[in-house]
Design a protein around this motif. Structure first.
Motif, mmCIF file in Angstrom:
data_model
loop_
_atom_site.group_PDB
_atom_site.id
_atom_site.type_symbol
_atom_site.label_atom_id
_atom_site.label_comp_id
_atom_site.label_asym_id
_atom_site.label_seq_id
_atom_site.Cartn_x
_atom_site.Cartn_y
_atom_site.Cartn_z
ATOM 1 N N ALA A 171 0.835 -1.265 -0.053
ATOM 2 C CA ALA A 171 -0.014 -0.079 0.157
ATOM 3 C C ALA A 171 0.984 1.364 0.110
ATOM 4 O O ALA A 171 2.041 1.147 0.223
ATOM 5 C CB ALA A 171 -0.880 0.042 1.321
ATOM 6 N N ALA A 172 0.532 2.153 -0.517
ATOM 7 C CA ALA A 172 1.083 3.666 -0.374
ATOM 8 C C ALA A 172 -0.055 4.737 0.120
ATOM 9 O O ALA A 172 -1.239 4.535 0.003
ATOM 10 C CB ALA A 172 1.334 4.012 -1.378
ATOM 11 N N LEU A 173 0.234 5.664 0.934
ATOM 12 C CA LEU A 173 -0.738 6.697 1.299
ATOM 13 C C LEU A 173 -0.349 8.123 0.460
ATOM 14 O O LEU A 173 0.995 8.562 0.557
ATOM 15 C CB LEU A 173 -0.417 6.986 2.829
ATOM 16 N N LEU A 174 -1.323 8.646 -0.149
ATOM 17 C CA LEU A 174 -1.042 9.864 -1.032
ATOM 18 C C LEU A 174 -1.989 10.880 -0.393
ATOM 19 O O LEU A 174 -3.045 10.728 0.524
ATOM 20 C CB LEU A 174 -1.711 9.576 -2.327
ATOM 21 N N ASP A 175 -1.192 12.072 -0.565
ATOM 22 C CA ASP A 175 -2.010 13.279 -0.018
ATOM 23 C C ASP A 175 -3.359 13.467 -0.513
ATOM 24 O O ASP A 175 -3.798 13.186 -1.835
ATOM 25 C CB ASP A 175 -1.101 14.593 -0.154
ATOM 26 N N LYS A 176 -4.147 13.782 0.272
ATOM 27 C CA LYS A 176 -5.860 13.943 0.072
ATOM 28 C C LYS A 176 -5.805 15.146 -0.869
ATOM 29 O O LYS A 176 -6.783 14.899 -1.738
ATOM 30 C CB LYS A 176 -6.616 14.156 1.461
ATOM 31 N N ASN A 177 -5.265 16.039 -0.843
ATOM 32 C CA ASN A 177 -5.650 17.197 -1.734
ATOM 33 C C ASN A 177 -4.738 17.230 -3.041
ATOM 34 O O ASN A 177 -4.820 17.853 -4.192
ATOM 35 C CB ASN A 177 -5.279 18.565 -0.998
ATOM 36 N N ASP A 178 -3.421 16.685 -2.876
ATOM 37 C CA ASP A 178 -2.603 16.643 -3.879
ATOM 38 C C ASP A 178 -2.048 15.258 -3.957
ATOM 39 O O ASP A 178 -0.932 14.744 -3.422
ATOM 40 C CB ASP A 178 -1.420 17.794 -3.766
ATOM 41 N N PRO A 179 -2.747 14.401 -4.629
ATOM 42 C CA PRO A 179 -2.335 12.821 -4.739
ATOM 43 C C PRO A 179 -0.947 12.450 -5.423
ATOM 44 O O PRO A 179 -0.588 11.297 -5.539
ATOM 45 C CB PRO A 179 -3.607 12.129 -5.197
ATOM 46 N N SER A 180 -0.368 13.610 -5.973
ATOM 47 C CA SER A 180 0.945 13.344 -6.527
ATOM 48 C C SER A 180 1.974 13.127 -5.561
ATOM 49 O O SER A 180 3.181 12.616 -5.616
ATOM 50 C CB SER A 180 1.266 14.514 -7.681
#
Length: 432
Positions: free
Chosen positions: A358-367
């Motif tokens: 799994a990876a966790l991406l920023d909620k507002n900037d998923p990059s």
């Protein structure tokens, strides 16, 4: 923290059932193209032989066919009639024929197909549109699966079930019969036009099988990744999947609001000629967002103003750890948490061993990647190593249920199982 301590594998197994069958058109081998216009084809010869039968013999033969097959299919006589309608050219040289003879001809141009005889795998899960009548804390779901039968042709099939408050998963009984949808798009189904399909409301969702209908799909509808997409208060279910014709692939999009009526539309753009695209469940600043893999190795973030056109992309995840050195891919649509977007991934390591992380991406900037798995969450257990493709665990999408991630996953491209993972403990395993 050891990943093995947080993954709760359930005893539930979904195995392929060769007794579940469809009737599919039988198409005799074509004759040479240099036939004279007055020459008959093989289909004509078959019709000639059937219509030459004594009427009483034909009636007895049709009765025998019904005795052996009617209990295995819905509305079999109507299916024979529909197939006979498609054989009008073969009837054209005959002045008279009875309804029995016509139905019998239809039967001769059909064959049974065991659509999940070989495998039932690569599941994806979304919340069911009907959540009525459940106990507090329970959630009903729709599970999609890739079914593989004779000739390694893949189709899309469904199950429903309930997740209890404690995370226990129960699959509702599977219907004995199986049906394909009515096609509302004129044939031939070539090019880029959408295809519209529908099932009858009286057909249980586990009866419904979406079998390839276009040339681009002729060898398979593969690995559907479903998402419940929210836009202006409306929920639409989309699924990105791979259409395969035996030589080439392309990504397509399935759309439904009720799992009764569906629209299948090819995706276009430079990013559409790759596998494993997964749609975020909502827009970002008015734009659609997708995770995809364009180079057989890395994961990309894509944005588009048009749901059906995808170009470019920005690489956001590359193989870093030994369990993913060969390649990475997404394992379903991103799941929204308070902490960010949880993206399930797969990696391929030594001896082609697949694992799920799994990876966790920023909620507002998923990059922006906040954290990722140093070690996989799920890898093949000793009991999960043997099958059509050894040493593989794989999923096309999990779902949040309270404080749990419910993860259906496939084993060795053969059968499917379930596990649950506490979200808080999962996040603790991710490294920055």
């Amino acid at each position: 923290m050891s990943k093995a301590t947080i993954v709760n594998r359930q005893s539930l197994l979904l195995r392929p059932d060769p007794s579940r069958v469809l009737v599919r058109p039988f198409k005799p081998a074509t004759e040479p193209r240099d036939l004279n216009p007055t020459d008959k084809t093989r289909a004509n010869h078959i019709v000639d032989r059937v219509l030459a039968l004594d009427l009483q013999v034909a009636e007895a033969l049709l009765a025998d066919v019904l005795e052996h097959f009617e209990g295995r299919h819905r509305n079999l006589l109507a299916t024979f009639e529909e197939r006979a309608d498609e054989m009008e050219d073969a009837f054209s040289t005959h002045a008279e024929f009875s309804k029995t003879q016509r139905q019998l001809v239809g039967a001769y141009f059909l064959n049974e197909y065991s659509f999940e005889a070989s495998a039932l795998f690569n599941p994806s899960i979304v919340a069911h549109p009907d959540q009525s009548g459940l106990a507090t804390g329970s959630q009903r779901f729709v599970l999609s699966l890739r079914a593989v039968g004779e000739g390694h042709v893949s189709s899309l099939t469904f199950r429903t079930g309930v997740i209890d408050a404690d995370g226990s998963v129960e699959i509702e009984p599977t219907a004995r019969l199986a049906v394909t949808p009515k096609i509302h798009t004129p044939l031939p189904l070539l090019g880029e036009e959408p295809v519209r399909l529908s099932f009858g409301s009286g057909q249980h969702i586990s009866e419904r099988v979406i079998f390839p209908v276009t040339f681009a799909q002729s060898n398979g509808i593969e690995d559907a990744r479903f998402v419940a997409f929210e836009d202006e208060g409306e929920t639409t279910f989309y699924a990105t999947y791979t259409a395969y014709n035996g030589k080439a692939i392309r990504s397509e999009l399935l759309q439904t609001g009720d799992f009764l009526s569906f629209t299948m539309t090819p995706l276009t753009g430079t990013a559409s000629h790759n596998k494993g695209m997964a749609l975020f469940p909502r827009k970002f600043d008015g734009r659609y967002a997708m995770i995809g893999r364009q180079d057989n190795e890395n994961l990309y973030l894509l944005y588009s103003d048009d749901l059906h056109v995808w170009n470019g992309g920005e690489p956001i995840l590359r193989p870093r750890y030994p369990w993913e050195f060969v390649q990475m891919g997404n394992c379903g649509v991103p799941i929204e948490l308070d902490e960010g977007w949880l993206l399930l991934t797969h990696g391929v390591g030594p001896v082609r061993r697949y694992a799920i992380g799994a990876a966790l991406l920023d909620k507002n900037d998923p990059s922006r990647v906040i954290a990722r798995s140093r070690e996989p969450l799920v890898r093949p257990e000793p009991s999960e190593r043997e099958g059509y493709v050894p040493n593989v665990v794989y999923t096309c999408g999990g779902m949040r249920h309270g404080n749990l991630i419910v993860l259906p996953y496939a084993v060795c491209d053969t059968f499917s199982s379930f596990s649950t993972i506490p979200i808080a403990e999962l996040l603790l395993t991710l490294d920055g």
